[in-house]
Design a protein around this motif. Sequence first.
Motif, PDB file in Angstrom:
ATOM      1  N   CYS A 135       0.810  -1.219   0.000  1.00 21.83           N
ATOM      2  CA  CYS A 135       0.000   0.000   0.000  1.00 21.83           C
ATOM      3  C   CYS A 135       0.840   1.264   0.000  1.00 21.83           C
ATOM      4  O   CYS A 135       0.285   2.366   0.084  1.00 21.83           O
ATOM      5  CB  CYS A 135      -0.953  -0.013   1.192  1.00 21.83           C
ATOM      6  N   ASN A 136       2.161   1.116  -0.120  1.00 26.10           N
ATOM      7  CA  ASN A 136       2.996   2.295  -0.342  1.00 26.10           C
ATOM      8  C   ASN A 136       3.644   2.250  -1.723  1.00 26.10           C
ATOM      9  O   ASN A 136       4.763   2.726  -1.913  1.00 26.10           O
ATOM     10  CB  ASN A 136       4.069   2.430   0.743  1.00 26.10           C
ATOM     11  N   ARG A 137       2.942   1.665  -2.671  1.00 23.57           N
ATOM     12  CA  ARG A 137       3.363   1.646  -4.072  1.00 23.57           C
ATOM     13  C   ARG A 137       2.182   2.005  -4.956  1.00 23.57           C
ATOM     14  O   ARG A 137       1.042   1.660  -4.648  1.00 23.57           O
ATOM     15  CB  ARG A 137       3.858   0.245  -4.487  1.00 23.57           C
ATOM     16  N   PRO A 138       2.442   2.671  -6.081  1.00 22.42           N
ATOM     17  CA  PRO A 138       1.370   2.860  -7.058  1.00 22.42           C
ATOM     18  C   PRO A 138       1.043   1.544  -7.749  1.00 22.42           C
ATOM     19  O   PRO A 138       1.860   0.607  -7.762  1.00 22.42           O
ATOM     20  CB  PRO A 138       1.963   3.880  -8.034  1.00 22.42           C
ATOM     21  N   PHE A 139      -0.131   1.469  -8.314  1.00 22.51           N
ATOM     22  CA  PHE A 139      -0.602   0.235  -8.944  1.00 22.51           C
ATOM     23  C   PHE A 139       0.374  -0.282  -9.993  1.00 22.51           C
ATOM     24  O   PHE A 139       0.569  -1.485 -10.140  1.00 22.51           O
ATOM     25  CB  PHE A 139      -1.972   0.484  -9.578  1.00 22.51           C
ATOM     26  N   GLU A 140       1.001   0.638 -10.735  1.00 22.87           N
ATOM     27  CA  GLU A 140       1.863   0.216 -11.848  1.00 22.87           C
ATOM     28  C   GLU A 140       3.256  -0.222 -11.414  1.00 22.87           C
ATOM     29  O   GLU A 140       4.035  -0.726 -12.230  1.00 22.87           O
ATOM     30  CB  GLU A 140       1.986   1.344 -12.875  1.00 22.87           C
ATOM     31  N   ALA A 141       3.608  -0.085 -10.147  1.00 22.33           N
ATOM     32  CA  ALA A 141       4.935  -0.489  -9.684  1.00 22.33           C
ATOM     33  C   ALA A 141       5.069  -2.004  -9.729  1.00 22.33           C
ATOM     34  O   ALA A 141       4.138  -2.743  -9.377  1.00 22.33           O
ATOM     35  CB  ALA A 141       5.181   0.010  -8.266  1.00 22.33           C
ATOM     36  N   THR A 142       6.230  -2.490 -10.148  1.00 26.36           N
ATOM     37  CA  THR A 142       6.425  -3.935 -10.252  1.00 26.36           C
ATOM     38  C   THR A 142       6.341  -4.626  -8.899  1.00 26.36           C
ATOM     39  O   THR A 142       5.976  -5.803  -8.824  1.00 26.36           O
ATOM     40  CB  THR A 142       7.785  -4.247 -10.895  1.00 26.36           C
ATOM     41  N   ASP A 143       6.671  -3.916  -7.817  1.00 22.32           N
ATOM     42  CA  ASP A 143       6.636  -4.541  -6.494  1.00 22.32           C
ATOM     43  C   ASP A 143       5.386  -4.170  -5.701  1.00 22.32           C
ATOM     44  O   ASP A 143       5.345  -4.346  -4.490  1.00 22.32           O
ATOM     45  CB  ASP A 143       7.894  -4.213  -5.691  1.00 22.32           C
ATOM     46  N   CYS A 144       4.350  -3.692  -6.394  1.00 24.37           N
ATOM     47  CA  CYS A 144       3.067  -3.519  -5.716  1.00 24.37           C
ATOM     48  C   CYS A 144       2.492  -4.897  -5.365  1.00 24.37           C
ATOM     49  O   CYS A 144       1.843  -5.069  -4.331  1.00 24.37           O
ATOM     50  CB  CYS A 144       2.105  -2.748  -6.608  1.00 24.37           C
ATOM     51  N   PHE A 145       2.763  -5.882  -6.232  1.00 27.92           N
ATOM     52  CA  PHE A 145       2.367  -7.271  -6.001  1.00 27.92           C
ATOM     53  C   PHE A 145       3.620  -8.129  -6.220  1.00 27.92           C
ATOM     54  O   PHE A 145       4.030  -8.321  -7.365  1.00 27.92           O
ATOM     55  CB  PHE A 145       1.273  -7.705  -6.984  1.00 27.92           C
ATOM     56  N   VAL A 146       4.221  -8.614  -5.153  1.00 29.60           N
ATOM     57  CA  VAL A 146       5.521  -9.276  -5.287  1.00 29.60           C
ATOM     58  C   VAL A 146       5.365 -10.781  -5.496  1.00 29.60           C
ATOM     59  O   VAL A 146       4.633 -11.450  -4.772  1.00 29.60           O
ATOM     60  CB  VAL A 146       6.426  -9.017  -4.066  1.00 29.60           C
ATOM     61  N   ALA A 147       6.051 -11.302  -6.491  1.00 25.88           N
ATOM     62  CA  ALA A 147       6.124 -12.745  -6.681  1.00 25.88           C
ATOM     63  C   ALA A 147       7.260 -13.344  -5.868  1.00 25.88           C
ATOM     64  O   ALA A 147       7.259 -14.542  -5.569  1.00 25.88           O
ATOM     65  CB  ALA A 147       6.314 -13.071  -8.161  1.00 25.88           C
TER      66      ALA A 147
END
Length: 271
Positions: free
Chosen positions: A94-106
């Motif tokens: 929740c401290n990343r914009p939606f388009e950031a690669t690490d908004c959802f980390v694999a």
Amino acid sequence: MLRLADRDTTGLLQAGDPDPVEWINPTGRSTIFLTCEHAGRALPAALGDLGIAPEEMERHIAYDVGAEGVARGISERLDAALVLQRYSRLVIDCNRPFEATDCFVAQSDGTVVPVNADLSDRERLGRYVEIHQPLHEAIAGGLDQRQATGKPLFLVSVHSFTPVMRATGAVRDFELGLLYNRDARFAQRLAETFRAANPDVTVRLNEPYHVDDLSDYTIPVHGERRGIPHVLLEVRNDLINDARGQQEWADRLAGPLRLAAESIEGTNDGR
């Protein structure tokens, strides 16, 4: 920004799942407004255990260890409003914009997160709309109310960092980082007031990270765009991994934060 109505169609959070937002002292009188974006480590029931071992949820990859306790302590000492986020950063950062690669980390610091592999656009949007968006609407609403009074306002985002990165072996041998990007005034003033009160502590500006528009969200969106003084605090998490350490660091930070804010207010630069 996605529409509020979209929340009803994503179906991620279910009855029994915690609300993503928790307010502490919402009517606090301090000019300082606190946020803690990585406070929680809750998981939506629909996502199970994310496919990772339980002990991984104790690590910094899941949440900012100790940050919530420090933020609560500062809130109490300063009579400051605080907004907490309850879900693990492994669900959505929740401290990343939606388009950031690490908004959802694999993968995070050497740990693979199987549930996050090959997420669909709908799954990403669902997490964003149901968890990320309510948090930042709450922050925006709180700041709107305070700015409408015309009084000085300061944004402080509370985080923690791990002393050693497991994947790289990188060592962070200092205690406190004060982060900013385009507007250094509050971070630099806080560095002065904190060092004066805590000469035994090593303080560094823009370490272990620096703020930018893709690696952060709260400071660029709620601080820089509004033109209000702001700082992102990073406390080394081995110092705040228990209640005693959290209270000690709340004590260390509260006074210098107040003094830094008052000194900026005195220059008529607090807007």
